[in-house]
Design a protein around this motif. Sequence first.
Motif, mmCIF file in Angstrom:
data_model
loop_
_atom_site.group_PDB
_atom_site.id
_atom_site.type_symbol
_atom_site.label_atom_id
_atom_site.label_comp_id
_atom_site.label_asym_id
_atom_site.label_seq_id
_atom_site.Cartn_x
_atom_site.Cartn_y
_atom_site.Cartn_z
ATOM 1 N N ALA A 12 0.845 -1.191 0.000
ATOM 2 C CA ALA A 12 0.000 0.000 0.000
ATOM 3 C C ALA A 12 0.880 1.241 0.000
ATOM 4 O O ALA A 12 1.956 1.255 0.607
ATOM 5 N N ILE A 13 0.408 2.292 -0.680
ATOM 6 C CA ILE A 13 1.080 3.582 -0.721
ATOM 7 C C ILE A 13 0.072 4.665 -0.354
ATOM 8 O O ILE A 13 -1.053 4.677 -0.876
ATOM 9 N N LEU A 14 0.481 5.538 0.530
ATOM 10 C CA LEU A 14 -0.324 6.718 0.870
ATOM 11 C C LEU A 14 0.510 7.946 0.532
ATOM 12 O O LEU A 14 1.637 8.091 1.017
ATOM 13 N N CYS A 15 -0.043 8.847 -0.297
ATOM 14 C CA CYS A 15 0.686 10.042 -0.707
ATOM 15 C C CYS A 15 0.117 11.275 -0.022
ATOM 16 O O CYS A 15 -1.088 11.550 -0.123
ATOM 17 N N SER A 16 0.991 12.043 0.636
ATOM 18 C CA SER A 16 0.596 13.311 1.253
ATOM 19 C C SER A 16 1.431 14.459 0.717
ATOM 20 O O SER A 16 1.466 15.536 1.319
ATOM 21 N N VAL A 17 2.102 14.246 -0.404
ATOM 22 C CA VAL A 17 2.958 15.275 -1.000
ATOM 23 C C VAL A 17 2.083 16.352 -1.645
ATOM 24 O O VAL A 17 1.175 16.024 -2.418
ATOM 25 N N PRO A 18 2.319 17.634 -1.370
ATOM 26 C CA PRO A 18 1.516 18.693 -1.994
ATOM 27 C C PRO A 18 1.656 18.674 -3.509
ATOM 28 O O PRO A 18 2.741 18.399 -4.039
ATOM 29 N N PRO A 19 0.585 18.982 -4.220
ATOM 30 C CA PRO A 19 0.663 18.965 -5.686
ATOM 31 C C PRO A 19 1.365 20.217 -6.209
ATOM 32 O O PRO A 19 1.504 21.221 -5.509
ATOM 33 N N ASP A 20 1.784 20.152 -7.475
ATOM 34 C CA ASP A 20 2.280 21.334 -8.169
ATOM 35 C C ASP A 20 1.412 21.565 -9.401
ATOM 36 O O ASP A 20 0.356 20.947 -9.554
ATOM 37 N N ALA A 21 1.833 22.432 -10.273
ATOM 38 C CA ALA A 21 1.013 22.795 -11.425
ATOM 39 C C ALA A 21 0.755 21.614 -12.348
ATOM 40 O O ALA A 21 -0.226 21.616 -13.110
ATOM 41 N N ASP A 22 1.615 20.591 -12.287
ATOM 42 C CA ASP A 22 1.464 19.416 -13.143
ATOM 43 C C ASP A 22 0.856 18.225 -12.420
ATOM 44 O O ASP A 22 0.881 17.107 -12.929
ATOM 45 N N GLY A 23 0.320 18.451 -11.228
ATOM 46 C CA GLY A 23 -0.303 17.365 -10.486
ATOM 47 C C GLY A 23 0.570 16.879 -9.351
ATOM 48 O O GLY A 23 1.104 17.671 -8.577
ATOM 49 N N ASP A 24 0.743 15.563 -9.263
ATOM 50 C CA ASP A 24 1.481 14.995 -8.132
ATOM 51 C C ASP A 24 2.941 14.760 -8.499
ATOM 52 O O ASP A 24 3.247 13.913 -9.340
ATOM 53 N N PRO A 25 3.875 15.500 -7.875
ATOM 54 C CA PRO A 25 5.285 15.321 -8.219
ATOM 55 C C PRO A 25 5.840 13.966 -7.808
ATOM 56 O O PRO A 25 6.718 13.425 -8.485
ATOM 57 N N ALA A 26 5.352 13.402 -6.701
ATOM 58 C CA ALA A 26 5.853 12.097 -6.258
ATOM 59 C C ALA A 26 5.507 11.014 -7.268
ATOM 60 O O ALA A 26 6.329 10.126 -7.555
ATOM 61 N N LEU A 27 4.323 11.081 -7.808
ATOM 62 C CA LEU A 27 3.902 10.088 -8.802
ATOM 63 C C LEU A 27 4.793 10.158 -10.038
ATOM 64 O O LEU A 27 5.174 9.126 -10.602
ATOM 65 N N ARG A 28 5.160 11.368 -10.445
ATOM 66 C CA ARG A 28 6.050 11.511 -11.607
ATOM 67 C C ARG A 28 7.451 10.990 -11.300
ATOM 68 O O ARG A 28 8.052 10.265 -12.100
ATOM 69 N N LEU A 29 7.983 11.370 -10.121
ATOM 70 C CA LEU A 29 9.343 10.976 -9.777
ATOM 71 C C LEU A 29 9.493 9.464 -9.649
ATOM 72 O O LEU A 29 10.563 8.914 -9.927
ATOM 73 N N LEU A 30 8.422 8.798 -9.226
ATOM 74 C CA LEU A 30 8.494 7.355 -8.970
ATOM 75 C C LEU A 30 7.854 6.523 -10.075
ATOM 76 O O LEU A 30 7.617 5.327 -9.888
ATOM 77 N N ASP A 31 7.595 7.134 -11.209
ATOM 78 C CA ASP A 31 6.867 6.435 -12.271
ATOM 79 C C ASP A 31 7.506 5.106 -12.638
ATOM 80 O O ASP A 31 6.824 4.064 -12.676
#
Length: 294
Positions: free
Chosen positions: A71-90
């Motif tokens: 399971a993954i829970l994301c609490s990282v604030p979004p930026d103009a392109d959405g979720d930065p953590a999701l992009r970094l960990l793609d």
Amino acid sequence: MAGAAPARVLVLGLGYSGRHLATLLQARGIDCSGTVRDTSAAADNGLQRHRLAPGQPVDVALREAVRACDAILCSVPPDADGDPALRLLDDALQQATSLRWVGYLSSTAVYADRDGGWIDGRSVADAGDDTARRRLLAEQQWRAFAQVRSCASAVFRLPGLYGRGRNALVQLAQSKARHVVRPGLVFNRLHVQDLATAVLAAMQRPAGDALYLPADDEPAPPQDVLAHAAALGGLPLPAAQAWDDPAVPASLRRFYNSNKRIDSRGTREALQWQPRFPTYREGLADAWAHGDGR
């Protein structure tokens, strides 16, 4: 009925809410790790922390944590392109074969002003400012990821969080409290420990594309909360300011511009969850008992 909790959880963003969730999971014997922007800061109760920051490579240990988690829970604030953590960990997420559940902490800021009216899980997310658009984009990205991966997902749209170390008692004691008044304004709150138990309940009841609005029982005027904290701690109450006073910062005025109440009955029924702190009074009493404001 609640099922088994996930065996391994990765919390993206060990901020205020992420740390409290990780603490609860560890107390339940769940293997939990998380990400921070700077690993040189003080450790969190022995919690394994991985660096995750824009412009920095994702190290092998974090890739392994992603690959191994249930399971993954994301609490990282979004930026103009959405979720930065999701992009970094793609790339790492594409190899996360054990993943069964993803959650994202969003905000009730996605709902426009209701002039004191109620919102619930069926309400339209109709706010049009930049903050709302970023939150909604990040929500959509996590939902789309979960759909492609055929795993359960949950979005938590949250009111203002508070708890030990972050509350009106602390603000008053540090002379940082603002006594801003907008007649008729109310909003809900959520104790950070209640958020953690709600997230765990969602993990134990995985559902496809779930939406939750956990909140306390009493939408209340902010000046009432501040006055209660001042009386509880024997602290001076700052002079009142009208919310539209030019001396009030624009960012704070925007906060007071939205007036709505949260109906969390659907969330409580779906998760079989009840807040331990049903109003700000119980939450502030707990904070006072643990030394806040002294």
